[in-house]
Design a protein around this motif. Structure first.
Motif, mmCIF file in Angstrom:
data_model
loop_
_atom_site.group_PDB
_atom_site.id
_atom_site.type_symbol
_atom_site.label_atom_id
_atom_site.label_comp_id
_atom_site.label_asym_id
_atom_site.label_seq_id
_atom_site.Cartn_x
_atom_site.Cartn_y
_atom_site.Cartn_z
ATOM 1 N N GLY A 95 39.062 32.646 -38.739
ATOM 2 C CA GLY A 95 39.138 32.310 -37.319
ATOM 3 C C GLY A 95 38.953 30.825 -37.022
ATOM 4 N N ILE A 96 38.891 30.016 -38.063
ATOM 5 C CA ILE A 96 38.728 28.562 -37.854
ATOM 6 C C ILE A 96 39.868 27.827 -38.568
ATOM 7 N N ARG A 97 40.555 26.964 -37.833
ATOM 8 C CA ARG A 97 41.612 26.145 -38.434
ATOM 9 C C ARG A 97 41.099 24.720 -38.597
ATOM 10 N N ARG A 98 41.749 23.995 -39.480
ATOM 11 C CA ARG A 98 41.324 22.616 -39.752
ATOM 12 C C ARG A 98 42.547 21.700 -39.698
ATOM 13 N N ILE A 99 42.415 20.624 -38.965
ATOM 14 C CA ILE A 99 43.500 19.639 -38.879
ATOM 15 C C ILE A 99 43.016 18.302 -39.428
ATOM 16 N N ARG A 100 43.860 17.670 -40.222
ATOM 17 C CA ARG A 100 43.590 16.291 -40.642
ATOM 18 C C ARG A 100 44.625 15.395 -39.973
ATOM 19 N N ALA A 101 44.201 14.256 -39.546
ATOM 20 C CA ALA A 101 45.147 13.367 -38.858
ATOM 21 C C ALA A 101 44.790 11.913 -39.103
ATOM 22 N N VAL A 102 45.765 11.052 -38.941
ATOM 23 C CA VAL A 102 45.559 9.607 -39.121
ATOM 24 C C VAL A 102 46.087 8.853 -37.899
ATOM 25 N N VAL A 103 45.623 7.617 -37.746
ATOM 26 C CA VAL A 103 46.158 6.781 -36.675
ATOM 27 C C VAL A 103 46.764 5.520 -37.280
ATOM 28 N N GLY A 104 47.603 4.869 -36.519
ATOM 29 C CA GLY A 104 48.237 3.637 -36.993
ATOM 30 C C GLY A 104 49.665 3.583 -36.492
ATOM 31 N N LYS A 105 50.387 2.583 -36.987
ATOM 32 C CA LYS A 105 51.766 2.417 -36.536
ATOM 33 C C LYS A 105 52.675 3.106 -37.539
ATOM 34 N N PHE A 106 53.512 4.033 -37.062
ATOM 35 C CA PHE A 106 54.308 4.814 -38.006
ATOM 36 C C PHE A 106 55.793 4.529 -37.977
ATOM 37 N N ASN A 107 56.287 3.866 -36.951
ATOM 38 C CA ASN A 107 57.709 3.493 -37.030
ATOM 39 C C ASN A 107 57.977 2.289 -36.190
ATOM 40 N N HIS A 161 33.745 4.338 -29.461
ATOM 41 C CA HIS A 161 35.154 4.509 -29.104
ATOM 42 C C HIS A 161 35.818 3.175 -28.832
ATOM 43 N N VAL A 162 37.152 3.186 -28.926
ATOM 44 C CA VAL A 162 37.901 1.973 -28.606
ATOM 45 C C VAL A 162 37.853 1.731 -27.097
ATOM 46 N N LYS A 163 38.290 0.568 -26.661
ATOM 47 C CA LYS A 163 38.285 0.256 -25.228
ATOM 48 C C LYS A 163 39.525 0.803 -24.536
ATOM 49 N N GLN A 164 40.639 0.791 -25.257
ATOM 50 C CA GLN A 164 41.929 1.233 -24.695
ATOM 51 C C GLN A 164 42.617 2.085 -25.762
ATOM 52 N N THR A 165 43.283 3.146 -25.341
ATOM 53 C CA THR A 165 43.890 4.036 -26.343
ATOM 54 C C THR A 165 45.002 3.347 -27.136
ATOM 55 N N GLY A 166 45.601 2.291 -26.564
ATOM 56 C CA GLY A 166 46.665 1.575 -27.267
ATOM 57 C C GLY A 166 46.208 1.053 -28.630
ATOM 58 N N GLU A 167 44.907 0.821 -28.786
ATOM 59 C CA GLU A 167 44.397 0.313 -30.062
ATOM 60 C C GLU A 167 44.666 1.285 -31.210
ATOM 61 N N LEU A 168 44.896 2.551 -30.880
ATOM 62 C CA LEU A 168 45.177 3.538 -31.932
ATOM 63 C C LEU A 168 46.576 3.359 -32.508
ATOM 64 N N GLN A 169 47.457 2.767 -31.737
ATOM 65 C CA GLN A 169 48.853 2.491 -32.126
ATOM 66 C C GLN A 169 49.732 3.724 -32.303
ATOM 67 N N GLY A 170 49.226 4.754 -32.927
ATOM 68 C CA GLY A 170 50.038 5.958 -33.119
ATOM 69 C C GLY A 170 49.163 7.014 -33.760
#
Ligand code: SER
Length: 590
Positions: free
Chosen positions: A578-590, A557-566
């Motif tokens: 009965g099972i849902r699936r989510i895809r997600a990304v991190v980074g700076k978006f705006n 894991h990262v040290k601080q959540t800020g490293e995820l940026q967004g």
């Protein structure tokens, strides 16, 4: 009346009415990890609004320095500021609506000299189990306000707080200055943006607590939290078109004129304003210990410095100038905020350092951009590779490139930038560390960020949708996370937005991610979430993220959540019954 006089008139008025003056707290919040900066006078008072005893008593008053970063790109018009001062008075379980409204009315009319006709006020119209605030309207009527000066609005306009994810909040009555121009349309009122009404004071009746699940429960005590925007009131009292023409910014605007050799007029106005706002905000941030950095508060500071610097170049001045302008800020505010003088040296050094670093590449970068822009005419988006080069080679924050592009009628594809950014990080990492992409063996930066994002997502799903949600599968590549969980219906777009917001709030708060090793039983006692239950050995690693998540996990894991940026959810779909699936990304978006 100037700012100094308004500050002391306000403080004296409330002192005479039994309030103790407290100092302005730091711009860096001490007690609330869920926000980057102090955004209101109530912020440092949260524990006392929740019932803790304040050593100075139940009636308080101060002038609080604040930073709000939501509108950085709007700074330069006549109303947006990043740094501002908020005058506030508080009742911690002491007086309530009648006295609070009475004080405001008396101060505005009796001390500041507003005419009753120049004011309009609002009250909460009610929502769900929280009733309409007829009492507030009655109090205003008893003070002589006509019905056509009293407006009712809902949650969006007449409810304040909490300042972070959870905390004290309540209905408010907002007081507006009405400049007397005709209504722009039939529905015109204080919530309209036509310019007729300017909010000057907000009296919040803080009697609720909002918890992580979004429920409102009554607080132990009924509080009053008020905030008056010093800059706005000064602008109105001095009768100038914007705060930049008031005495508050006079020295700074003069300073910019002197340094640049340009006049504050026509197309220069916006640039002068941006430089003035950003230098003032940056000087205050530095005096409170914020330093330029790649993430979090430091990144905001860096953006302000770089943006001011590039506008100064556009005004035709290419040398370092910020330390000189900071001196003006320090002279103007040093009496009211002694920390400015105390930290003058380091503030000036940091400004000059950051500015020089940026200046070295700015000129080359701007030239490069001009060439690029010409070559991109007629395209919808600018060439992604060239945009990335501006970031990579010339140190242009992506926001700066986007702004430059906009000025030329071009657009930047932020998602494309983001994917190049990730690819670049992955490449430099695998080169340096010889790691392999994908799978559990990958402990690279991109996947590490996504591991942490998975924990935040897991916790947000339970908070927003159902506490019984558990993980049913997870797969992480350098590009994205994929997370499966139990739910027998689609996740609604509203829920997706709420989940993204919770995760992004945790990222903005730059929470520490703490890893501890402990026996499995101990982890269970702490209510850590464990996915593989009995597969664990004697001791397990428990990752705790602020108050948001506590989970048994092998990491990394990262040290601080800020490293995820967004954080952004890119897809929600069914995975199995009965099972849902989510895809997600991190980074700076705006
Ligand atoms: N907290 C309220 C606001 O920021 C009143 O100070 O408007």
């Amino acid at each position: 009346m100037d700012a100094e006089e308004l500050r002391s008139a306000y403080i004296e008025f409330f002192k005479e009415r039994g309030h103790a003056q407290i100092a302005s707290a730091s711009l860096v919040p001490e007690n609330d990890p869920t926000v980057l900066f102090t955004t209101a006078g109530m912020h440092p008072l949260v524990p006392y609004l929740l019932g803790e005893r304040h050593p100075m008593g139940k009636r308080l008053v101060n002038c609080q320095k604040c930073i709000r970063t939501g509108d950085i790109d709007d700074v330069g018009d006549s109303s947006h500021l990043t740094f501002f001062e908020m005058l506030g008075n508080w009742s911690l379980g002491d007086y309530f609506k009648k006295e609070s409204i009475g004080f405001s009315h008396e101060f505005l009319i009796g001390v500041l000299g507003f005419k009753p006709d120049q004011l309009a006020v609002t009250a909460f119209e009610g929502s769900g189990s929280i009733p309409r605030d007829g009492e507030t309207a009655d109090i205003w009527r008893s003070l002589g306000m006509r019905d056509d000066q009293i407006f009712f609005y809902g949650m969006k306009d007449n409810w304040w707080g909490p300042a972070g994810i959870t905390g004290p909040c309540g209905p408010d009555t907002e007081i507006f200055y009405d400049n007397g121009q005709p209504k722009c349309c039939e529905g015109c009122g204080p919530s309209c943006h036509c310019g007729k009404y300017t909010e000057i004071w907000n009296n919040v009746f803080m009697e609720y607590f909002k918890d992580e699940k979004g429920n409102y429960t009554p607080l132990k005590q009924k509080n009053v939290d008020t905030g008056m925007g010093l800059e706005r009131v000064i602008r109105i009292l001095q009768g100038v078109p914007s705060v930049y023409e008031s005495t508050i910014f006079r020295n700074l605007i003069d300073g910019i004129a002197e340094v640049s050799g340009k006049v504050y007029e026509n197309e220069n106005i916006r640039m002068f304003r941006i430089i003035a706002d950003h230098v003032r905000a940056a000087t205050f941030m530095l005096a409170d210990g914020v330093m330029p950095a790649k993430i979090g508060r430091g990144y905001i500071l860096r953006r302000l410095i770089r943006r001011a610097s590039r506008y100064m170049s556009q005004l035709g001045y290419d040398e370092a100038f910020m330390a000189d302008l900071a001196e003006i800020v320090i002279a103007d505010y040093g009496d009211a905020y002694p920390e400015l003088r105390k930290n003058e040296k380091i503030t000036k050094m940091a400004l000059a350092g950051e500015e020089n670093k940026f200046r070295k590449t700015l000129r080359k970068g701007l030239r490069h951009f001009d060439g690029m822009a010409t070559g991109n005419e007629g395209r919808e988006f600018m060439d992604g590779e060239q945009v990335f080069k501006l970031y990579d080679t010339y140190g242009f924050p992506i926001e700066l490139t986007a702004e430059l592009a906009k000025e030329r009628g071009l657009k930047v594809d932020l998602a494309d930038f983001e994917s190049r950014f990730k690819e670049h990080q992955d490449k430099s990492r695998s080169g340096a560390e010889q790691t392999f992409k994908g799978g559990l063996a990958d402990h690279g930066e991109a996947t590490t960020r996504l591991h942490t994002a998975t924990h935040l997502l897991d916790s947000a799903l339970r908070r927003v949708i159902d506490p019984n949600i558990t993980q049913r599968g997870s797969n992480i590549t350098a590009e994205r996370l994929r997370f499966d969980f139990n739910l027998d219906r689609k996740v609604t777009p509203e829920e997706i937005a709420q989940i993204e917001k919770l995760v992004n709030d945790a990222i903005k708060a730059d929470l520490p991610v703490i890893c501890e090793e402990m026996p499995y039983e101990e982890a269970k006692k702490r209510n850590a979430i464990g996915v593989f239950g009995d597969k664990y050995g004697e001791k397990v690693k428990v990752y705790t993220i602020g108050g948001v998540s506590c989970e048994i996990c092998g990491g990394p894991h990262v040290k601080q959540t800020g490293e995820l940026q967004g954080f952004k959810i890119t897809k929600e779909e069914s995975s199995a019954a009965g099972i849902r699936r989510i895809r997600a990304v991190v980074g700076k978006f705006n």
